[in-house]
Scaffold this motif. Structure first.
Motif, short mmCIF file in Angstrom:
data_model
loop_
_atom_site.label_atom_id
_atom_site.label_comp_id
_atom_site.label_asym_id
_atom_site.label_seq_id
_atom_site.Cartn_x
_atom_site.Cartn_y
_atom_site.Cartn_z
N GLY A 147 0.82 -1.21 0.00
CA GLY A 147 0.00 0.00 0.00
C GLY A 147 0.85 1.26 0.00
N ILE A 148 1.85 1.30 -0.86
CA ILE A 148 2.80 2.42 -0.86
C ILE A 148 2.14 3.73 -1.24
CG2 ILE A 148 4.88 3.32 -1.98
CD1 ILE A 148 5.93 0.47 -2.07
N GLY A 149 1.31 3.71 -2.28
CA GLY A 149 0.59 4.91 -2.69
C GLY A 149 1.50 6.04 -3.17
N ASP A 150 0.87 7.21 -3.43
CA ASP A 150 1.63 8.36 -3.93
C ASP A 150 2.58 8.92 -2.88
OD1 ASP A 150 0.34 8.12 -6.31
OD2 ASP A 150 -1.08 9.74 -5.98
N SER A 151 2.10 9.00 -1.65
CA SER A 151 2.93 9.58 -0.59
C SER A 151 4.14 8.71 -0.30
CB SER A 151 2.10 9.78 0.68
OG SER A 151 1.50 8.54 1.09
N LEU A 158 6.16 11.37 -10.03
CA LEU A 158 7.37 11.21 -9.24
C LEU A 158 8.26 10.10 -9.81
CD1 LEU A 158 5.71 11.49 -5.72
CD2 LEU A 158 7.30 13.14 -6.71
N LEU A 159 7.61 9.03 -10.22
CA LEU A 159 8.36 7.91 -10.78
C LEU A 159 9.01 8.30 -12.10
CD1 LEU A 159 9.05 4.91 -10.35
CD2 LEU A 159 6.97 4.33 -11.61
N ALA A 160 8.31 9.11 -12.88
CA ALA A 160 8.85 9.53 -14.18
C ALA A 160 10.15 10.30 -14.03
CB ALA A 160 7.82 10.38 -14.92
N THR A 161 10.30 11.02 -12.93
CA THR A 161 11.51 11.82 -12.73
C THR A 161 12.76 10.97 -12.54
OG1 THR A 161 11.11 11.95 -10.35
CG2 THR A 161 10.18 13.71 -11.71
N VAL A 162 12.58 9.73 -12.06
CA VAL A 162 13.74 8.87 -11.82
C VAL A 162 13.94 7.81 -12.90
CG1 VAL A 162 13.62 9.18 -9.34
CG2 VAL A 162 12.44 7.26 -10.37
N ALA A 166 21.43 2.34 -10.29
CA ALA A 166 21.82 2.42 -11.70
C ALA A 166 21.75 1.07 -12.40
CB ALA A 166 23.22 3.00 -11.81
N ALA A 167 21.82 -0.03 -11.63
CA ALA A 167 21.82 -1.37 -12.22
C ALA A 167 20.43 -1.98 -12.30
CB ALA A 167 22.75 -2.29 -11.42
N LEU A 168 19.40 -1.26 -11.85
CA LEU A 168 18.05 -1.82 -11.76
C LEU A 168 17.54 -2.24 -13.14
CD1 LEU A 168 15.88 -2.34 -9.58
CD2 LEU A 168 14.82 -0.18 -10.25
N ALA A 169 17.18 -3.52 -13.27
CA ALA A 169 16.69 -4.05 -14.55
C ALA A 169 15.22 -4.45 -14.49
CB ALA A 169 17.52 -5.26 -14.96
N GLN A 170 14.70 -4.74 -13.30
CA GLN A 170 13.30 -5.13 -13.16
C GLN A 170 12.70 -4.48 -11.93
OE1 GLN A 170 12.52 -9.28 -13.68
NE2 GLN A 170 10.44 -9.19 -12.90
N LEU A 171 11.55 -3.81 -12.12
CA LEU A 171 10.87 -3.11 -11.03
C LEU A 171 9.39 -3.46 -11.06
CD1 LEU A 171 10.82 -1.00 -8.76
CD2 LEU A 171 10.53 0.76 -10.51
N LYS A 172 8.88 -3.95 -9.92
CA LYS A 172 7.47 -4.32 -9.83
C LYS A 172 6.81 -3.47 -8.74
CE LYS A 172 6.14 -8.48 -10.60
NZ LYS A 172 5.84 -9.93 -10.50
N LEU A 173 5.87 -2.62 -9.18
CA LEU A 173 5.13 -1.75 -8.27
C LEU A 173 3.63 -1.91 -8.47
CD1 LEU A 173 7.30 1.48 -8.63
CD2 LEU A 173 6.93 0.22 -6.50
N ASN A 174 3.20 -3.01 -9.04
CA ASN A 174 1.78 -3.24 -9.30
C ASN A 174 1.00 -3.43 -8.00
OD1 ASN A 174 3.55 -5.69 -9.63
ND2 ASN A 174 1.59 -6.75 -9.46
N HIS A 175 -0.28 -3.08 -8.05
CA HIS A 175 -1.19 -3.19 -6.89
C HIS A 175 -0.67 -2.41 -5.68
CE1 HIS A 175 -2.40 -6.71 -9.30
NE2 HIS A 175 -3.60 -6.55 -8.76
N ASN A 176 -0.41 -1.11 -5.88
CA ASN A 176 0.10 -0.28 -4.79
C ASN A 176 -0.69 1.01 -4.60
OD1 ASN A 176 2.50 -0.95 -3.05
ND2 ASN A 176 3.27 -1.68 -5.02
N GLY A 177 -1.79 1.16 -5.31
CA GLY A 177 -2.60 2.37 -5.17
C GLY A 177 -1.90 3.62 -5.64
N ILE A 178 -1.04 3.51 -6.64
CA ILE A 178 -0.29 4.66 -7.16
C ILE A 178 -1.18 5.44 -8.14
CG2 ILE A 178 1.73 5.37 -8.51
CD1 ILE A 178 3.11 2.80 -7.52
N GLY A 179 -1.26 6.75 -7.95
CA GLY A 179 -2.06 7.61 -8.81
C GLY A 179 -1.22 8.43 -9.76
#
Length: 572
Positions: A465-469, A501-505, A482-495
């Motif tokens: 339940g990470i969400g936007d905040s 915020l994610l786009a900036t990184v 810098a080495a990150l190849a796979q990122l899973k943030l599904n089902h977290n209530g992100i708006g």
């Protein structure tokens, strides 16, 4: 290699030579063929193990003779063509060892062609091809001719006792056979008794009998024959109901096969009696490095049996005890036994309810496992207290690269404890914290951890339940990976704000290959922000934005930005 069964010549650089009948005398030839793929109706796939001496001219002749049609090649239905093709195959394999994979319905024709390979064939792959009685008889004749055969895969063919009887004589004659896979068949008791002939295969190193319907009686008979295989180093008898009686006979086999290095005994019904027998002989298995005891009744074993089984394997590097009903009490006994396994590198305790008390006992031991690289504690009931107990121990495991702590109810406090343990890790490459109830309060701790884990390649915090905040803090840490190849943030209530915020990184994640943001609340506005950033992710190959209501217009916009470079893109 052409998946459609066509012929494809792959050039091998810096290898030249003259092939008989190819070009003018004295003229330098083009690079030789290193890969030749024949049509499925003829032979399936042929490729050499090494030092291929057939030139591109052979491919050209085969294409002409087999009536090439762009990528797919159909066998010309003429006896002359068959004879010519067989001759070309024989020419091709005369000076080279080959591996062959047959995966089509016309097995009799293919097996007939294999007969032309004779002693050149070293590997034959017949997985999941549905061997019938006729094909089995033909295969038996082929095996009698292939004296150099080293690897044979017959898994997933529903081979029963009658078919084993047809093959047994030929298998016994394969003196060079080193690897045999008969998993996922219906061998049964009678078939196992016929496989006693494998004792004649003195070079046999690997035998896979997983899920073959072999019970205690059948295995006892088979083990009598396998005693002759002194070189046997890898044995898989998992998912066979051999029970304590069969395990007792296995113990005798282990006394003879001193080279045994990998042993899979998962889901075979080992009780306390069987564990006692294993405990007696494991001390002699000096070469044993990998042991799988998953889905057995470990909770019924006496403490002495557990200590004897694991205590005898001092050189053990891989141990699996998945779904073995290990509770806190058994975990304590297990911890005492693991203290002697100083070389342990892989430990898998998934689906055991260890709890916080068991975690405390295990943590005290794992801290001393300096070689530990892989740890799977998925769904073990650790909770916040268990995470606190493990945090310090995990920090001591300096070589730890893979950690799975999903489905443990860690919560925000547990996440913070673990983050402090992993902070500054130079080796952690894979971390899974899926479905742990981590919210915005746990995210800052994870962000601090990510900032120091420069080797992290796979990060999974899905179903939390990470969400936007929470993503606001987490994003700062992700920017350092810098080495990150796979990122899973599904089902977290992100708006939409979280997407911004994610786009900036994401622009800094130059090697990101897989991104899963499915089932959030990103919407069209957030997707637009992401689209701008994703254009810079040159390595992106998998993107999942499904379940975010981004709309058809924005889905088309993302597809346009990615320019077709993503192999899989889900937006609905």
């Amino acid at each position: 290699m052409d998946g459609g069964g066509g012929i494809q010549a792959v050039r091998k650089p810096h290898v030249h030579g003259r092939i008989k009948g190819c070009g003018r005398k004295g003229r330098r030839k083009r690079p030789k063929t290193t890969l030749l793929c024949l049509p499925s109706t003829l032979l399936g796939r042929i490729w050499p193990a090494e030092r291929v001496a057939a030139g591109l001219k052979v491919c050209q002749l085969l294409r002409r003779e087999l009536n090439e049609n762009v990528r797919r090649i159909a066998l010309v239905k003429r006896a002359k063509a068959d004879v010519r093709a067989d001759a070309l195959i024989a020419d091709f394999v005369r000076v080279s060892h080959l591996s062959v994979a047959l995966k089509w319905q016309g097995l009799p024709a293919g097996l007939r062609c294999i007969a032309a390979l004779k002693s050149a064939l070293i590997q034959l792959d017949l997985r999941d091809v549905g061997l019938g009685n006729q094909e089995t008889d033909t295969l038996s004749e082929v095996l009698k001719r292939c004296k150099a055969l080293r690897c044979l895969d017959l898994s997933g063919n529903k081979i029963d006792a009658k078919k084993v009887d047809r093959l047994a004589g030929a298998l016994g004659g394969c003196k060079a056979l080193a690897s045999l896979d008969l998993s996922r068949n219906k061998i049964g008791v009678t078939g196992a008794e016929r496989l006693v002939v494998l004792g004649q295969c003195k070079a046999l190193v690997r035998l896979n009998l997983m899920d073959s319907g072999i019970d205690a009686r059948g295995f006892c008979r088979l083990a009598e024959g396998l005693v002759g295989c002194k070189a046997l180093a890898h044995l898989d008898v998992s998912v066979n109901p051999i029970g304590d009686e069969g395990v007792g006979r296995l113990a005798g086999l282990l006394c003879e096969c001193v080279a045994m290095a990998q042993l899979d005994l998962s889901n075979i019904g080992i009780g306390d009696e069987g564990a006692e027998r294993l405990a007696e002989v494991f001390g002699r298995c000096k070469a044993l490095v990998s042991l799988d005891l998953s889905k057995n009744c470990v909770w019924r074993w006496q403490a002495e049996s557990i200590a004897g089984v694991l205590g005898g394997c001092k050189g053990l590097t891989h141990l699996k005890l998945r779904n073995s009903k290990i509770n806190a009490k058994i975990a304590g006994t297990l911890a005492d036994a693991l203290a002697q396994c100083t070389a342990l590198a892989h430990l898998d305790l998934k689906l055991n309810w260890i709890g916080s008390k068991g975690a405390e006992r295990l943590a005290g031991v794992l801290g001393g496992c300096k070689a530990l690289t892989h740890l799977n504690l998925n769904n073990t009931g650790l909770g916040e207290e268990g995470a606190e107990r493990f945090a310090g121990a995990l920090g001591e495991c300096k070589a730890l690269a893979y950690v799975n702590l999903s489905n443990n109810g860690l919560g925000d406090k547990g996440a913070q404890h673990l983050a402090s343990g992993f902070e500054g890790s130079r080796t952690l490459a894979h971390l899974s914290l899926c479905n742990n109830g981590i919210g915005r309060e746990g995210a800052p701790g994870l962000a601090r951890m990510l900032a120091g884990c420069r080797a992290l390649k796979h990060f999974d915090v899905s179903h939390n339940g990470i969400g936007d905040s929470g993503l606001e803090g987490l994003a700062r840490g992700l920017g350092s990976c810098a080495a990150l190849a796979q990122l899973k943030l599904n089902h977290n209530g992100i708006g939409a704000e979280g997407a911004r915020l994610l786009a900036t990184v994401l622009r800094d994640c130059v090697v990101l290959a897989r991104l899963d943001l499915s089932s959030n609340r990103i919407g069209a506005e957030g997707a637009e922000r992401l689209a701008e950033a994703l254009g810079g992710c040159k390595a992106l190959a998998r993107l999942d934005l499904s379940g975010n209501q981004i709309g058809a217009l924005m889905a088309g916009r993302i597809a346009e930005v990615l320019g077709g470079k993503v192999l899989e893109c889900r937006t609905f």
